[in-house]
Design a protein around this motif. Structure first.
Motif, short mmCIF file in Angstrom:
data_model
loop_
_atom_site.label_atom_id
_atom_site.label_comp_id
_atom_site.label_asym_id
_atom_site.label_seq_id
_atom_site.Cartn_x
_atom_site.Cartn_y
_atom_site.Cartn_z
N VAL A 154 0.76 -1.48 0.19
CA VAL A 154 -0.22 0.01 0.05
C VAL A 154 0.69 1.22 -0.05
O VAL A 154 2.00 1.19 0.80
CB VAL A 154 -0.98 0.31 0.70
N GLY A 155 0.36 1.79 -1.09
CA GLY A 155 1.05 3.23 -0.88
C GLY A 155 1.42 4.58 0.64
O GLY A 155 0.29 4.18 1.30
N PRO A 156 1.99 5.01 0.53
CA PRO A 156 2.83 5.40 2.22
C PRO A 156 1.45 6.13 2.75
O PRO A 156 0.94 6.50 3.62
CB PRO A 156 4.35 5.73 2.04
N VAL A 157 1.51 7.39 1.94
CA VAL A 157 0.00 7.93 2.35
C VAL A 157 -0.78 7.48 1.93
O VAL A 157 -1.63 8.50 2.74
CB VAL A 157 0.14 8.83 0.96
N TRP A 158 -1.35 6.27 2.04
CA TRP A 158 -2.56 6.02 1.77
C TRP A 158 -2.74 4.57 3.26
O TRP A 158 -4.13 4.60 3.83
CB TRP A 158 -3.01 5.70 0.72
N LYS A 159 -1.78 4.46 3.56
CA LYS A 159 -1.75 3.56 4.92
C LYS A 159 -3.23 3.30 6.05
O LYS A 159 -2.89 3.17 6.32
CB LYS A 159 -0.24 3.39 5.79
N LYS A 160 -2.88 5.00 5.75
CA LYS A 160 -3.88 5.75 7.62
C LYS A 160 -5.39 6.08 7.22
O LYS A 160 -6.25 6.48 7.59
CB LYS A 160 -2.94 6.42 7.82
N VAL A 161 -5.43 6.09 5.89
CA VAL A 161 -6.38 6.59 5.03
C VAL A 161 -7.50 5.23 4.60
O VAL A 161 -7.12 5.11 4.51
CB VAL A 161 -6.58 7.74 3.71
N ASP A 162 -8.70 5.43 5.27
CA ASP A 162 -9.87 4.83 4.78
C ASP A 162 -10.63 4.71 3.59
O ASP A 162 -10.35 5.73 2.70
CB ASP A 162 -11.09 5.49 5.46
N THR A 163 -11.44 3.75 2.70
CA THR A 163 -11.58 4.03 1.39
C THR A 163 -12.56 5.08 1.42
O THR A 163 -13.37 5.83 2.10
CB THR A 163 -12.23 3.05 1.20
N ALA A 164 -11.94 5.10 0.23
CA ALA A 164 -13.41 6.51 0.08
C ALA A 164 -13.95 6.64 -1.50
O ALA A 164 -15.26 7.55 -1.98
CB ALA A 164 -11.94 7.94 -1.25
N TYR A 165 -13.71 4.59 -1.79
CA TYR A 165 -14.66 4.57 -2.78
C TYR A 165 -15.84 4.18 -2.22
O TYR A 165 -16.41 3.81 -1.34
CB TYR A 165 -13.77 3.11 -3.55
N GLY A 166 -16.76 3.86 -3.32
CA GLY A 166 -18.83 3.55 -3.29
C GLY A 166 -18.28 1.97 -2.79
O GLY A 166 -18.01 0.99 -2.96
N PRO A 167 -19.53 2.36 -2.16
CA PRO A 167 -19.69 0.83 -1.68
C PRO A 167 -20.16 -0.36 -2.01
O PRO A 167 -19.56 -1.40 -1.59
CB PRO A 167 -21.21 1.11 -0.50
#
Lengths: 436, 161
Positions: A154-167
């Motif tokens: 997983v990209g370092p920037v996205w490791k702490k980020v919840d998903t922004a994609y639709g359900p």
């Protein structure tokens, strides 16, 4: 015009026609060679252009050399030049050869490594969080599964980020978690390829309905450098969103307004951006079936999302607001800020950009109400979203492309391709001044 | 309007002519088309200038970074690949700081020497008129970690002690 001059014109035309086919073949070969170069060199790994990835393309690694910026950018330029030539000569390309070229480009990318982006590993991480670890990807970032094998990719920037994609997309991705890490990556690659094939088939169909040359439409979308190298290469879920967008357009052309509106909502439950089509579709068609279809799909989607993911799965707006604050160096607002001597965009700039986008969309809505082509208006809206976004990635400027090739306003296609050309030009700094 | 119009269409039909929805654009909307095209062209020109400007800025920065790295290697006598460069993004000066290990080892896991680069690129090099040291295993070049400032950085108070 004298007699001699009159006889020279058809002769010149005949010569041009004679040269068109070999030139188109040369352009097609350039596209294939550039794609093969990127894929084979990418398969070697150990490159800042190729994300750290499970070994899915190791069997190709003996052929190429490590992919450096210089080779990649030359390949991208060669691809772009070949693409420009191919589009100019599209009329001399037969249906069979056009399809063969696009299939070959897809096949080359399909067998290769993940190119240029770690997003696909985030998709898989969110799926594994839900399926393997019982965690809600709308309340946890991949860091919550730091012990999982996918986490390292997983990209370092996205490791702490919840998903922004639709359900809907999250649910579609869940079965891939059962395939293991390698299986999931292959699954995502196949899904992206199938989504692309569907998008291209529908682009072909819609182009015919609109009286456009389907071969030209197919080549403009399916042989596009950003589409092949970035979107397909990265197995981005934007391709699935674009498929649902084109399903909705095809359904509208077939007079099936209710299912069309429902499909746009389904697309928005994959990636919210495609919701931009709905107001234009509704204004143009003004049918009750659209409202019923959209509301029914929304109610069903929200209910399923609530049951599976809780209230966070329904609140996509919060994720969009979060992502809208991100800034990338490739975004046009950042470039304009640099032009005016600023180091980057500030919060006030975000507000100004949102205001500009609202004005553009209102103008397009008014134009659609007064008879302007709703497909073109939707394409302009998607293009405006990507151009005013401070977080711009290559695959975002592909959103309007399938609409641009079937729109009645040819300016949309010119503008979309021009924006893509500027994006490619912006990548060229390491070629002009490599850092060693 | 035909007799089989829906209630919505009948209601919309009562709107003033200038506000009514249309199935197709009216001929004669050429002026609006021209205004839009001019706006698009102006927007396109702005984006093109901004893009080219960014490429030029990036190219200049890369040239400077290459000179910075070459200068660091020349001053320290270490031909390391993993040398970190920081630009002054707060004040937009061309003063860069280049840090690298003083002895061979994994990046940042040894005592690092940082050189402050200033001035133009002359024959592929820049001037390094000062610098400082960072302890081993220091990830960030923060003032509180620095020690042993030398050259111009001493007078600038770049080190806490």
């Amino acid at each position: 015009m004298n007699v001699a001059a009159q006889s020279e014109v058809p002769l010149a035309r005949t010569r041009a026609t004679q040269w068109a086919s070999p030139l188109a073949v040369a352009c097609a070969l350039l596209l294939l060679a550039a794609t093969a170069e990127v894929v084979l060199d990418g398969a070697v790994g150990h490159s800042s252009l190729i994300p750290k990835s499970p070994a899915i393309a190791g069997w190709l690694s003996g052929v190429g050399e490590r992919l450096g910026f210089r080779v990649f950018l030359i390949a991208l330029l060669a691809f772009s030049a070949g693409y420009a030539g191919l589009i100019a000569l599209a009329r001399s390309v037969s249906k069979r050869w056009a399809i063969a070229l696009v299939v070959a480009l897809h096949a080359i990318v399909l067998i290769g490594p993940i190119l240029l982006s770690t997003d696909v590993f985030s998709y898989i991480a969110y799926a594994r969080m839900g399926v393997e670890h019982g965690l809600n990807p709308y309340t946890h970032g991949p860091i919550a599964i730091s012990h999982d094998p996918i986490y390292h990719y997983v990209g370092p920037v996205w490791k702490k980020v919840d998903t922004a994609y639709g359900p809907l997309y999250t649910l579609i991705s869940y079965p891939f978690a059962l395939l293991g890490v390698n299986g999931a990556v292959w699954g995502m690659k196949v899904l992206a390829t199938l989504a692309s094939a569907g998008t291209l088939a529908l682009t072909w169909r819609c182009a015919r309905i609109r009286g456009r040359d389907p071969v030209t439409a197919l080549l403009i979308v399916g042989a596009n450098p950003l589409y092949v190298i970035y979107a397909l290469g990265g197995a981005h879920n934007d391709l699935l969103m674009m498929l649902l967008m084109m399903v909705a357009v095809a359904l509208t052309f077939a007079g099936r307004d209710g299912p069309a509106a429902a499909t746009v909502v389904a697309g928005a439950l994959v990636k919210a951006t495609v919701a931009a089509l709905l107001p234009f579709m509704i204004l143009a068609r003004r049918s009750l079936a659209q409202a019923i279809g959209a509301l029914a799909a929304l109610a069903l989607g929200a209910a399923v999302a609530y049951v599976v993911f809780g209230v966070d799965g329904v609140n996509i707006v919060a994720a969009l607001n979060r992502d809208a604050a991100f800034v990338s160096t490739d975004s046009f607002p950042t470039e304009i800020a640099h032009l005016f001597g600023k180091p980057g965009v500030f919060p006030i700039d975000h507000d100004l950009l949102k205001a500009a986008l609202v004005i553009i969309v209102l103008h397009l809505l008014w134009r659609t109400w007064r008879g302007y082509d709703w497909v073109a208006a939707s394409g302009w809206a998607l293009l405006a979203i990507s151009v005013t976004s401070t977080w711009l990635l290559a695959w975002y400027i592909l959103w309007p492309l399938p609409l641009a090739v079937i729109a009645r306003d040819r300016r949309l296609l010119v503008a979309t391709l021009a924006i893509q050309a500027l994006f490619i030009v912006h990548q060229m700094t390491p070629l002009l001044a490599p850092v060693k | 309007m035909s007799g089989d119009a829906t209630p919505l269409e009948r209601r919309l039909g009562r709107l003033p002519a200038g506000l009514r929805p249309l199935e197709h654009e009216r001929p004669g909307s050429g002026r609006l088309w021209r205004v839009e095209t001019v706006a698009l062209l102006l927007g396109g020109i702005l984006l093109a200038i901004a893009t080219v400007n960014d490429v030029v800025l990036g190219t200049r920065t890369n040239h400077r970074l290459v000179a910075d790295l070459r200068t660091w290697r020349a001053y320290t006598g270490n031909d390391y690949k993993n040398v970190a460069t920081e630009q002054d993004i707060q004040h937009h000066t061309t003063t860069d700081v280049v840090c690298g290990n003083t002895v061979p080892g994994p990046p940042k896991e040894r005592v690092q020497i940082c050189l402050q680069m200033t001035g133009p690129v002359v024959r592929g090099y820049r001037a390094a008129k000062g610098g400082w040291y960072l302890p081993a295993n220091t990830e960030k070049n923060l003032r509180r970690y620095r020690y042993g400032c030398f050259g111009t950085t001493k007078a600038q108070g770049a080190c806490p002690r």
